[in-house]
Each structure stands twice: as C-alpha cells, then as structure tokens.
Scaffold this motif. Structure first.
Motif, mmCIF file in Angstrom:
data_model
loop_
_atom_site.group_PDB
_atom_site.id
_atom_site.type_symbol
_atom_site.label_atom_id
_atom_site.label_comp_id
_atom_site.label_asym_id
_atom_site.label_seq_id
_atom_site.Cartn_x
_atom_site.Cartn_y
_atom_site.Cartn_z
ATOM 1 N N PHE A 1 37.992 42.350 36.363
ATOM 2 C CA PHE A 1 38.612 41.200 35.703
ATOM 3 C C PHE A 1 37.635 40.025 35.594
ATOM 4 O O PHE A 1 37.689 39.256 34.631
ATOM 5 C CB PHE A 1 39.900 40.789 36.418
ATOM 6 N N LEU A 2 36.730 39.894 36.558
ATOM 7 C CA LEU A 2 35.688 38.872 36.451
ATOM 8 C C LEU A 2 34.800 39.176 35.237
ATOM 9 O O LEU A 2 34.438 38.284 34.463
ATOM 10 C CB LEU A 2 34.857 38.834 37.737
ATOM 11 N N THR B 1 38.912 43.504 40.901
ATOM 12 C CA THR B 1 38.413 42.119 40.947
ATOM 13 C C THR B 1 37.151 41.984 40.107
ATOM 14 O O THR B 1 37.039 41.092 39.256
ATOM 15 C CB THR B 1 38.099 41.721 42.405
ATOM 16 N N LEU C 1 36.639 38.217 32.089
ATOM 17 C CA LEU C 1 36.594 36.759 31.924
ATOM 18 C C LEU C 1 35.273 36.332 31.296
ATOM 19 O O LEU C 1 35.236 35.606 30.305
ATOM 20 C CB LEU C 1 36.792 36.094 33.291
ATOM 21 N N MET C 2 34.167 36.823 31.881
ATOM 22 C CA MET C 2 32.843 36.430 31.399
ATOM 23 C C MET C 2 32.572 37.027 30.017
ATOM 24 O O MET C 2 32.129 36.327 29.105
ATOM 25 C CB MET C 2 31.762 36.941 32.373
ATOM 26 N N VAL D 1 41.497 47.228 44.715
ATOM 27 C CA VAL D 1 41.469 45.762 44.635
ATOM 28 C C VAL D 1 40.052 45.275 44.341
ATOM 29 O O VAL D 1 39.839 44.434 43.462
ATOM 30 C CB VAL D 1 41.999 45.132 45.937
ATOM 31 N N VAL D 2 39.065 45.825 45.061
ATOM 32 C CA VAL D 2 37.684 45.351 44.893
ATOM 33 C C VAL D 2 37.186 45.666 43.486
ATOM 34 O O VAL D 2 36.622 44.806 42.792
ATOM 35 C CB VAL D 2 36.771 45.987 45.958
#
Lengths: 238, 96
Positions: free
Chosen positions: B78-79, B75, B82-83, B71-72
């Motif tokens: 995916f961040l 996360t 996005l950037m 999960v970490v």
C-alpha cells in the motif's frame, strides 16, 4: 479479568498455567503472537501516516530540486549522523533488554532499558540543539523566515527561491517533529517497561510488553533511517 | 524455549556494527559527486539498514505466522500504491 471470581477451575491443569495468561487465550504462545500482531497492525497504520509525508517530500523535492538542496545544506549533517548512531545504539540495547529477560538476567535487562532511555534522551537533546540553530538562523517557516542569497548547489550563479526553501523547512520541522514526538511517546512506554522490569514482572516465559514496546522503538528507528539521508544529506557534494 | 535457542547476542552486535557502517557509508557517499546516483545510493543504503532492523531486531526473520507476513507485505504494497499513483500524476505533468 472481569469475571475472575466466576472462573472456577474445572480441571486440575487450568490453575497451574502462568498467571500472565488471560483466560481467552489457549496458550501463552497464542497470547504473545496476538499481542505483537496488534503492534504490527498499528505499525502498518504508522507506515501510511509517515508515508503521506514522505510522498509530499518526494513531490516537492522533484519540483524544487535545487532549492531543497540549498536548504538541506544549511542543516548540520554531523549532528544528524550522530543522532543516527545514537538511535542505532538504542535499538541494540532494546534487543539486549529482551535477551536479558529471556535468560532471566535482571541486571542486563534493567541496565539495557536505562541505556535505551538515555540514548533516547540524548537524541532529543541533539535534536533540540539542531532546532535552536534553525531558530537563530531564521529558518523556521513563518513571518520571520529568511533565506536570502543562498546559492543553489552546483549552480553558484543562481540563488535558491526562499519560498521554495521554506517548503523544505516546513517538511523538515513536521517530519522530524513528528518523529521526535514518537520518541517522547517511546520514552513514556520505556519508563513504564522499566517500572515493570524493576518490579520483577518479566520472566523468561512472560515478557511480551518488552517485545511489543521494542517493536515500536525499532519502527521509530527505521523512520529516522530514511529521514537522515533525505533531509540532511541531499546535494552535499561540491 | 530459550534454553535450546542459540544465543542471538552475536548476531545482534553484528547487525549493530553493520548499521553503524551503513550510517558512515551513507554520510561519506553524500559528499562524493555521483550525479543522479547520489539519491539512489542513499536510498539503497537506507533500505538495507531498514531491512536489517526489521529482520533481526524486530525478528521478522524466522517469523512463521502467515498473518504477520500478510500485514508486512500489504503495508509495503500500500505504501508502493501511495507513492506510485501519486508519482504517476506529479512526475508526468510535463509530458504533453
């Protein structure tokens, strides 16, 4: 929970486990891991939630570089730094509260929880002072927004474009406002945790709500750790 | 469980001190002219502080669950997506 009347112990070991252990978990460790795992999943969605705002900040900062610097300079950086320190102290008291539960030190646990909430309230108070300044300076985006003749840092002969500065302040209010909303929710969670702790619900074996609530609090702290330099400290140097 | 564990209180206070020091450094560094490196310094200090909070206060250090690591890491991944994909557009518009 629902079928507690139907749950008839069939072997002797089933009725000696902790009353906090729900029947669909095999062990307390499994239950604890499932709870904090749920919070981590929620925090993953929160990262994407704030991530969109950080991304739009990044785009506009690159486009309106100097205007953002001029707008950021109008915010009181000392208040922002103080608030960073306040939140860091509150994160320390959260881990101390959990440690208090782990060693069955009721005084440490409850004292730390109260301190955490006081730090949280201090943060919101300082934030309120900051917002008040911005309202008085007409730096709130909208009809009465005014940002005239403010020089761009490093270019004393150029003035910041008020329309571009307004975008900075819109991001400032949305991001810090959303963060403050998370603080208010956190204070609500900690009020509940304090009540549970006061009633003696937390033991060295069972204090999962403290750990899960703590994860949320630390995450809100991490968001602020990024907000502080991005909103308060850009283009400060002479 | 905590009977055998060493008291973590010392490390909590050490992390707290490091976080306050980081806040002081990032505040001071912002007033020094470093050109393009001002942002880099600020983000490096912020990321160090965030890592300290995540590893020691949120107990990611020593977490053995593979699901949690998944999960970490996803996360952060995916961040990054996005950037990176947004910047692949916005930061390259002046190229042509």
């Amino acid at each position: 929970m629902l079928d507690s009347q139907a749950a008839v112990p069939t072997s002797s070991h089933e009725d000696i486990h902790s009353p906090a252990l729900l029947h669909h978990f095999a062990t307390e460790e499994q239950q604890r891991n499932a709870s904090s795992f749920g919070m981590w999943i929620f925090l993953a969605t929160e990262v994407m939630f704030f991530g969109g705002l950080f991304c739009s900040y990044l785009i506009y900062r690159l486009w309106y570089f100097g205007d953002f610097g001029a707008a950021s300079k109008s915010i009181d950086a000392t208040l922002g730094a103080t608030n960073t320190a306040v939140l860091i102290c509150s994160s320390l008291t959260v881990v101390l509260a959990i440690w208090g539960a782990q060693i069955a030190n009721r005084k440490l646990m409850i004292g730390s929880l109260i301190l955490t909430m006081l730090f949280g309230l201090a943060f919101l108070g300082i934030k309120g002072k900051e917002y008040k300044d911005k309202f008085e300076e007409h730096h709130v985006p909208g009809a009465s927004f005014s940002f005239e003749k403010v020089p761009i840092p490093g270019h004393p002969d150029q003035y910041a474009n008020p329309r571009h500065a307004q975008i900075f302040f819109a991001l400032y209010f949305i991001m810090t406002g959303l963060h403050a909303l998370h603080m208010v929710v956190g204070l609500g969670i900690f009020t509940w945790l304090l009540t549970m702790a006061w009633k003696g619900r937390f033991t060295p074996e069972y204090h999962t709500p403290l750990e899960v609530g703590g994860l949320y609090w630390h995450f809100v702290d991490i968001v602020w750790i990024y907000l502080f330099p991005l909103l308060y400290l850009i283009d400060r140097h002479p | 469980m905590s009977d055998h564990a060493k008291s973590p209180v010392k490390s909590y206070f050490a992390v707290w001190g490091a976080l306050l020091l980081g806040t002081y450094l990032t505040y001071k560094a912002a007033f020094i002219e470093l050109g393009a490196f001002n942002s880099a310094v600020a983000l490096i200090i912020a990321t160090t502080k965030a890592l300290l909070v995540a590893l020691f206060f949120m107990h990611l250090k020593g977490a053995s669950e593979k699901l949690l690591k998944l999960v970490v890491i996803s996360t952060i991944f995916f961040l990054f997506i996005l950037m990176a994909l947004s910047m692949a557009d916005y930061a390259t518009r002046w190229w042509s």
